[in-house]
Design a protein around this motif. Structure first.
Motif, PDB file in Angstrom:
ATOM      1  N   PRO A 110     -17.314 -10.014 126.368  1.00 42.52           N
ATOM      2  CA  PRO A 110     -18.005  -8.624 126.777  1.00 42.52           C
ATOM      3  C   PRO A 110     -19.159  -8.839 126.697  1.00 42.52           C
ATOM      4  N   SER A 111     -19.887  -9.701 127.283  1.00 43.12           N
ATOM      5  CA  SER A 111     -21.702  -9.948 127.381  1.00 43.12           C
ATOM      6  C   SER A 111     -22.264  -9.011 128.160  1.00 43.12           C
ATOM      7  N   TYR A 112     -23.369  -8.547 127.659  1.00 41.16           N
ATOM      8  CA  TYR A 112     -24.255  -7.528 127.992  1.00 41.16           C
ATOM      9  C   TYR A 112     -24.858  -8.001 129.452  1.00 41.16           C
ATOM     10  N   TYR A 113     -25.342  -9.247 129.529  1.00 47.06           N
ATOM     11  CA  TYR A 113     -25.985  -9.662 130.502  1.00 47.06           C
ATOM     12  C   TYR A 113     -25.485 -11.121 130.960  1.00 47.06           C
ATOM     13  N   GLU A 114     -25.247 -11.201 132.241  1.00 46.29           N
ATOM     14  CA  GLU A 114     -24.952 -12.700 132.675  1.00 46.29           C
ATOM     15  C   GLU A 114     -25.592 -12.974 134.156  1.00 46.29           C
ATOM     16  N   GLY A 115     -26.085 -14.198 134.405  1.00 46.58           N
ATOM     17  CA  GLY A 115     -26.560 -14.524 135.600  1.00 46.58           C
ATOM     18  C   GLY A 115     -25.422 -14.799 136.498  1.00 46.58           C
ATOM     19  N   PHE A 116     -24.458 -15.513 135.807  1.00 46.46           N
ATOM     20  CA  PHE A 116     -22.950 -15.816 136.490  1.00 46.46           C
ATOM     21  C   PHE A 116     -22.022 -15.855 135.521  1.00 46.46           C
ATOM     22  N   GLY A 117     -21.623 -16.399 134.473  1.00 52.14           N
ATOM     23  CA  GLY A 117     -20.776 -16.332 133.559  1.00 52.14           C
ATOM     24  C   GLY A 117     -19.646 -17.328 133.678  1.00 52.14           C
ATOM     25  N   LEU A 118     -20.032 -18.635 133.113  1.00 49.88           N
ATOM     26  CA  LEU A 118     -19.204 -19.850 133.327  1.00 49.88           C
ATOM     27  C   LEU A 118     -17.966 -19.743 132.468  1.00 49.88           C
ATOM     28  N   PRO A 119     -17.980 -19.404 131.199  1.00 48.35           N
ATOM     29  CA  PRO A 119     -16.721 -19.550 130.476  1.00 48.35           C
ATOM     30  C   PRO A 119     -15.574 -18.678 131.021  1.00 48.35           C
ATOM     31  N   PRO A 120     -15.792 -17.327 131.408  1.00 50.01           N
ATOM     32  CA  PRO A 120     -14.692 -16.549 132.099  1.00 50.01           C
ATOM     33  C   PRO A 120     -14.043 -17.524 133.245  1.00 50.01           C
ATOM     34  N   LEU A 121     -15.067 -18.323 134.020  1.00 46.52           N
ATOM     35  CA  LEU A 121     -14.584 -18.654 135.167  1.00 46.52           C
ATOM     36  C   LEU A 121     -13.604 -20.150 134.627  1.00 46.52           C
TER      37      LEU A 121
END
Length: 372
Positions: free
Chosen positions: A270-281
């Motif tokens: 539930p991150s507030y801010y991500e440039g990409f978000g590698l862990p969900p991928l």
């Protein structure tokens, strides 16, 4: 035309591997593979990794040279020694930082969270990165970033022309490069199913809301497993999280991380801010259903393959966890969609698109690379 030198700032080889370092390592390995397959021409470019003297991470490359140079470490090495050793070529910086005095360079800025969520960083860290982004971002030849969202944020906060910025998605194959640790699976797989949260302990990653969401649930019949480290020099001071009632694993290696993804019933981010978000991928590529926040770049990356939550509402996060954990059919549906979605993101494609940017800067007329 003679051989042109392309230097890569390999300070990342002296650092622990988080998302930024992962990107750098996998991109360099993929460029090396493109060279090995003869897809980057016949010797028009020479790639050289420049590292500080204290290189600690090992990276196996066939064609890209690795040179330890200088005597300094960290920012001092990057700002004062690196420009000297890269003076006769193009310098590629992959991890947000770059020497301010170097002009013939490309910099990857993964996000501008120091502007968007400044409260999550220490004052010194914030001030330095803002200065660096403004100067290096303005003087460098091109900027690469991880998503269209991040590109828009760089334009917004750093006042850089959109035409100078290229968004290139990351890949996910690295999660399957390690053998699955069956002993670790047996160790972490208790009698209960579990939901998994993986990230650094930055306040921006919003672990506090996960804990609060679990507290709102009446004695759930599943465990919560948290993996990730922290860096007090980077992140702003805040009340420490009490993780005593949860399975906090700290930093895990790649083999352990794969085991966690493949054993979990749900991945929560539930991150507030991500440039990409590698862990969900990584989780989607591992067949793990994901819950992510409906913020920043995460909808752009996850598409219709995730269940979305409001990161500002522990109540909403709790509802989404209940919904997913109580519905096996929904988990199967998201698992299938996640695997399909993850196939769109490859390190080979990332490397090919990065090489296009490099060729544009160098004005090289090399054969076009093919992507898989």
């Amino acid at each position: 035309m003679g051989t042109q030198k392309v230097y890569i700032n390999a300070r990342f080889l002296t650092q622990s591997v988080t998302g930024v370092q992962r990107y750098a390592i996998e991109l360099v390995k993929s460029i090396d593979c493109l060279i090995d397959r003869g897809e980057l021409g016949t010797g028009e470019l020479t790639f050289i990794l420049l590292t500080p003297p204290s290189q600690i991470q090992q990276i196996n490359l066939k064609h890209i040279q690795i040179r330890k140079v200088g005597f300094l470490e960290g920012h001092l090495w990057e700002q004062f020694e690196l420009p000297f050793y890269a003076r006769n070529g193009l310098l590629i910086n992959l991890c947000n930082t770059a020497p301010i005095l170097k002009i013939n360079q490309i910099i990857t800025i993964h996000d501008v969270s120091v502007y968007a969520v400044p409260q999550t960083y220490s004052l010194a860290f914030r001030a330095w990165y803002k200065l660096l982004f403004r100067i290096a971002g303005t003087t460098s030849k091109r900027i690469i970033t991880d998503s269209q969202f991040s590109k828009q944020e760089i334009v917004r906060y750093c006042k850089i022309k959109p035409s100078k910025i290229q968004s290139i998605y990351l890949g996910k194959e690295h999660i399957h490069d390690q053998d699955l640790d069956l002993n670790y699976i047996a160790k972490i797989k208790g009698q209960k199913s579990f939901i998994l949260a993986v990230s650094s302990m930055s306040p921006n990653k919003n672990f506090r809301s996960i804990i609060r969401a679990i507290e709102l649930m009446d004695e759930p019949d599943f465990d919560i497993v948290i993996a990730g480290g922290t860096n007090p020099k980077v992140f702003g001071s805040s009340d420490p999280l009490d993780l005593s009632d949860y399975r906090y694993l700290g930093y895990v290696n790649d083999s352990e991380l794969r085991a966690l993804y493949e054993s979990a019933d749900c991945f929560i981010y539930p991150s507030y801010y991500e440039g990409f978000g590698l862990p969900p991928l990584e989780a989607m590529a591992s067949g793990c259903p994901v819950i992510v926040s409906d913020a920043a770049s995460l909808p752009e990356v996850c598409g219709d393959a995730a269940l979305y939550c409001d990161p500002h509402s522990p109540k909403n996060i709790a509802e989404k966890i209940r919904q997913l954990m109580n519905d096996p059919d929904l988990r199967d549906k998201l698992r299938t969609k996640g695997l399909k979605r993850a196939k769109q993101f490859t390190w080979e494609k990332c490397a090919s698109e990065t090489m296009t940017v490099i060729r544009e800067v160098l004005k090289c007329e090399l054969p076009s690379s093919t992507t898989g």
